[in-house]
Design a protein around this motif. Sequence first.
Motif, PDB file in Angstrom:
ATOM      1  N   GLN A 117       0.824  -1.219   0.000  1.00  0.00           N
ATOM      2  CA  GLN A 117       0.000   0.000   0.000  1.00  0.00           C
ATOM      3  C   GLN A 117       0.856   1.267   0.000  1.00  0.00           C
ATOM      4  OE1 GLN A 117      -2.343  -0.421   3.545  1.00  0.00           O
ATOM      5  NE2 GLN A 117      -3.859  -1.779   2.582  1.00  0.00           N
ATOM      6  N   GLN A 118       2.033   1.194   0.597  1.00  0.00           N
ATOM      7  CA  GLN A 118       2.851   2.389   0.826  1.00  0.00           C
ATOM      8  C   GLN A 118       4.041   2.513  -0.128  1.00  0.00           C
ATOM      9  OE1 GLN A 118       2.025   4.787   2.862  1.00  0.00           O
ATOM     10  NE2 GLN A 118       0.351   3.753   3.919  1.00  0.00           N
ATOM     11  N   GLY A 119       3.947   1.916  -1.262  1.00  0.00           N
ATOM     12  CA  GLY A 119       5.012   2.078  -2.258  1.00  0.00           C
ATOM     13  C   GLY A 119       6.301   1.366  -1.901  1.00  0.00           C
ATOM     14  N   GLY A 120       6.208   0.199  -1.250  1.00  0.00           N
ATOM     15  CA  GLY A 120       7.394  -0.595  -0.978  1.00  0.00           C
ATOM     16  C   GLY A 120       7.979  -0.424   0.405  1.00  0.00           C
ATOM     17  N   VAL A 121       7.422   0.477   1.239  1.00  0.00           N
ATOM     18  CA  VAL A 121       7.941   0.696   2.580  1.00  0.00           C
ATOM     19  C   VAL A 121       6.819   0.441   3.578  1.00  0.00           C
ATOM     20  CG1 VAL A 121       9.030   2.340   4.151  1.00  0.00           C
ATOM     21  CG2 VAL A 121       9.574   2.414   1.723  1.00  0.00           C
ATOM     22  N   GLY A 122       6.926  -0.669   4.320  1.00  0.00           N
ATOM     23  CA  GLY A 122       5.873  -1.024   5.263  1.00  0.00           C
ATOM     24  C   GLY A 122       6.198  -0.633   6.688  1.00  0.00           C
ATOM     25  N   ALA A 123       7.472  -0.381   6.979  1.00  0.00           N
ATOM     26  CA  ALA A 123       7.900   0.014   8.322  1.00  0.00           C
ATOM     27  C   ALA A 123       8.826   1.215   8.189  1.00  0.00           C
ATOM     28  CB  ALA A 123       8.615  -1.128   9.018  1.00  0.00           C
ATOM     29  N   ALA A 124       8.789   2.074   9.204  1.00  0.00           N
ATOM     30  CA  ALA A 124       9.631   3.269   9.182  1.00  0.00           C
ATOM     31  C   ALA A 124      10.225   3.487  10.567  1.00  0.00           C
ATOM     32  CB  ALA A 124       8.825   4.484   8.756  1.00  0.00           C
ATOM     33  N   ARG A 125      11.403   4.023  10.608  1.00  0.00           N
ATOM     34  CA  ARG A 125      12.079   4.303  11.866  1.00  0.00           C
ATOM     35  C   ARG A 125      11.473   5.540  12.514  1.00  0.00           C
ATOM     36  NH1 ARG A 125      18.341   6.117  12.650  1.00  0.00           N
ATOM     37  NH2 ARG A 125      17.633   7.699  11.185  1.00  0.00           N
ATOM     38  N   LEU A 126      11.291   5.469  13.833  1.00  0.00           N
ATOM     39  CA  LEU A 126      10.885   6.640  14.607  1.00  0.00           C
ATOM     40  C   LEU A 126      12.171   7.314  15.040  1.00  0.00           C
ATOM     41  CD1 LEU A 126       8.679   8.327  15.940  1.00  0.00           C
ATOM     42  CD2 LEU A 126       8.815   6.799  17.919  1.00  0.00           C
ATOM     43  N   GLN A 128      13.874  10.880  16.379  1.00  0.00           N
ATOM     44  CA  GLN A 128      13.690  12.199  17.000  1.00  0.00           C
ATOM     45  C   GLN A 128      12.244  12.667  16.896  1.00  0.00           C
ATOM     46  OE1 GLN A 128      16.661  14.796  15.309  1.00  0.00           O
ATOM     47  NE2 GLN A 128      18.332  13.736  16.334  1.00  0.00           N
ATOM     48  N   LYS A 129      11.344  11.808  17.345  1.00  0.00           N
ATOM     49  CA  LYS A 129       9.903  12.072  17.421  1.00  0.00           C
ATOM     50  C   LYS A 129       9.248  12.223  16.052  1.00  0.00           C
ATOM     51  CE  LYS A 129      10.561  14.495  21.798  1.00  0.00           C
ATOM     52  NZ  LYS A 129      10.370  15.742  22.516  1.00  0.00           N
ATOM     53  N   ARG A 130       9.908  11.764  15.006  1.00  0.00           N
ATOM     54  CA  ARG A 130       9.403  11.919  13.643  1.00  0.00           C
ATOM     55  C   ARG A 130       9.367  10.562  12.954  1.00  0.00           C
ATOM     56  NH1 ARG A 130       9.447  16.468  10.306  1.00  0.00           N
ATOM     57  NH2 ARG A 130      10.539  17.567  11.943  1.00  0.00           N
ATOM     58  N   CYS A 131       8.254  10.284  12.284  1.00  0.00           N
ATOM     59  CA  CYS A 131       8.133   9.058  11.480  1.00  0.00           C
ATOM     60  C   CYS A 131       8.901   9.303  10.178  1.00  0.00           C
ATOM     61  CB  CYS A 131       6.661   8.766  11.180  1.00  0.00           C
ATOM     62  SG  CYS A 131       6.428   7.448   9.960  1.00  0.00           S
ATOM     63  N   GLU A 132       9.868   8.440   9.887  1.00  0.00           N
ATOM     64  CA  GLU A 132      10.644   8.622   8.658  1.00  0.00           C
ATOM     65  C   GLU A 132       9.918   8.102   7.424  1.00  0.00           C
ATOM     66  OE1 GLU A 132      14.671   7.246   9.212  1.00  0.00           O
ATOM     67  OE2 GLU A 132      15.164   9.207  10.052  1.00  0.00           O
ATOM     68  N   GLY A 133       8.751   7.511   7.614  1.00  0.00           N
ATOM     69  CA  GLY A 133       7.947   7.081   6.464  1.00  0.00           C
ATOM     70  C   GLY A 133       7.218   8.260   5.849  1.00  0.00           C
ATOM     71  N   CYS A 134       6.504   9.020   6.688  1.00  0.00           N
ATOM     72  CA  CYS A 134       5.738  10.173   6.176  1.00  0.00           C
ATOM     73  C   CYS A 134       6.423  11.502   6.483  1.00  0.00           C
ATOM     74  CB  CYS A 134       4.323  10.154   6.747  1.00  0.00           C
ATOM     75  SG  CYS A 134       4.257  10.277   8.552  1.00  0.00           S
ATOM     76  N   ARG A 135       7.494  11.459   7.265  1.00  0.00           N
ATOM     77  CA  ARG A 135       8.292  12.643   7.624  1.00  0.00           C
ATOM     78  C   ARG A 135       7.528  13.627   8.522  1.00  0.00           C
ATOM     79  NH1 ARG A 135      13.154  10.855   6.462  1.00  0.00           N
ATOM     80  NH2 ARG A 135      13.493  10.389   4.294  1.00  0.00           N
ATOM     81  N   GLN A 153       5.377  -4.760  21.535  1.00  0.00           N
ATOM     82  CA  GLN A 153       4.098  -4.423  20.900  1.00  0.00           C
ATOM     83  C   GLN A 153       4.350  -3.671  19.590  1.00  0.00           C
ATOM     84  OE1 GLN A 153       1.362  -2.239  23.365  1.00  0.00           O
ATOM     85  NE2 GLN A 153       0.030  -1.729  21.656  1.00  0.00           N
ATOM     86  N   VAL A 154       3.534  -3.982  18.576  1.00  0.00           N
ATOM     87  CA  VAL A 154       3.640  -3.310  17.280  1.00  0.00           C
ATOM     88  C   VAL A 154       2.968  -1.941  17.402  1.00  0.00           C
ATOM     89  CG1 VAL A 154       2.979  -3.393  14.852  1.00  0.00           C
ATOM     90  CG2 VAL A 154       3.647  -5.482  16.036  1.00  0.00           C
ATOM     91  N   VAL A 155       3.717  -0.897  17.071  1.00  0.00           N
ATOM     92  CA  VAL A 155       3.209   0.471  17.131  1.00  0.00           C
ATOM     93  C   VAL A 155       3.177   1.011  15.716  1.00  0.00           C
ATOM     94  CG1 VAL A 155       3.554   2.748  18.145  1.00  0.00           C
ATOM     95  CG2 VAL A 155       4.313   0.720  19.384  1.00  0.00           C
ATOM     96  N   ARG A 156       2.086   1.725  15.372  1.00  0.00           N
ATOM     97  CA  ARG A 156       1.942   2.241  14.016  1.00  0.00           C
ATOM     98  C   ARG A 156       1.801   3.750  14.039  1.00  0.00           C
ATOM     99  NH1 ARG A 156      -2.347  -1.538  11.041  1.00  0.00           N
ATOM    100  NH2 ARG A 156      -1.792  -0.156   9.333  1.00  0.00           N
ATOM    101  N   CYS A 157       2.236   4.383  12.968  1.00  0.00           N
ATOM    102  CA  CYS A 157       2.105   5.839  12.806  1.00  0.00           C
ATOM    103  C   CYS A 157       0.644   6.155  12.502  1.00  0.00           C
ATOM    104  CB  CYS A 157       3.013   6.314  11.671  1.00  0.00           C
ATOM    105  SG  CYS A 157       2.842   8.065  11.276  1.00  0.00           S
ATOM    106  N   GLU A 158       0.113   7.158  13.158  1.00  0.00           N
ATOM    107  CA  GLU A 158      -1.285   7.536  12.949  1.00  0.00           C
ATOM    108  C   GLU A 158      -1.484   8.204  11.584  1.00  0.00           C
ATOM    109  OE1 GLU A 158      -4.003   6.952  14.844  1.00  0.00           O
ATOM    110  OE2 GLU A 158      -2.729   5.746  16.153  1.00  0.00           O
ATOM    111  N   ASN A 159      -0.429   8.794  11.027  1.00  0.00           N
ATOM    112  CA  ASN A 159      -0.555   9.523   9.760  1.00  0.00           C
ATOM    113  C   ASN A 159      -0.467   8.598   8.545  1.00  0.00           C
ATOM    114  OD1 ASN A 159      -0.702  12.201  10.916  1.00  0.00           O
ATOM    115  ND2 ASN A 159       1.426  11.860  11.510  1.00  0.00           N
ATOM    116  N   CYS A 160       0.585   7.788   8.482  1.00  0.00           N
ATOM    117  CA  CYS A 160       0.792   6.957   7.287  1.00  0.00           C
ATOM    118  C   CYS A 160       0.464   5.488   7.522  1.00  0.00           C
ATOM    119  CB  CYS A 160       2.225   7.103   6.778  1.00  0.00           C
ATOM    120  SG  CYS A 160       3.481   6.463   7.909  1.00  0.00           S
TER     121      CYS A 160
END
Length: 172
Positions: A117-126, A128-135, A153-160
């Motif tokens: 769904q996300q163009g090849g990136v399913g996980a992103a590093r958190l 400095q308080k920023r999701c590197e998937g959606c920036r 526990q699996v944690v997900r970004c609320e934005n992406c």
Amino acid sequence: MRQRAARDQQRLDSGAVGPKDLENLQRELTSLAKRQSDLEDVVLDVMERREAAQERAAELTARVESVQAKTAEAEARKSAALEGIDAEGFTAAKEREVIASTVPDDLIKLYDKLRSQQGGVGAARLYQKRCEGCRLELNITELNEVRAAPANQVVRCENCRRILVRTADSGL
């Protein structure tokens, strides 16, 4: 033209021509000499242009050979780079298989779904308080939820909606 001039000169030198023919032969010899000179000038000009064209052709041939050599060298570097990339891809795929065997199947399914769904990136590093998937930076509420969540526990970004990977640099 030279043969005709030589023949006319022989007739003139023989003295067996009348005064009127003598005058005509002299005019014709002068005309032939001028025409021969003009033609020789044209031939010299053509020869000079031919020489210049041959030099230019040799120069261009050398440049083409140089470009072909550079192209062949670049193609060889490209082939070597592609082989390296293929080898790295193969190694990464093997490593992924080993790691994926230690991860629960439901998490792998979630990751693969998000990745598609996300163009090849399913996980992103958190980071400095920023999701590197959606920036985007996570708000305080989201950060508190991530802090409170257990480490396994699996944690997900609320934005992406990507899976967040927590590290020491996450800023938690």
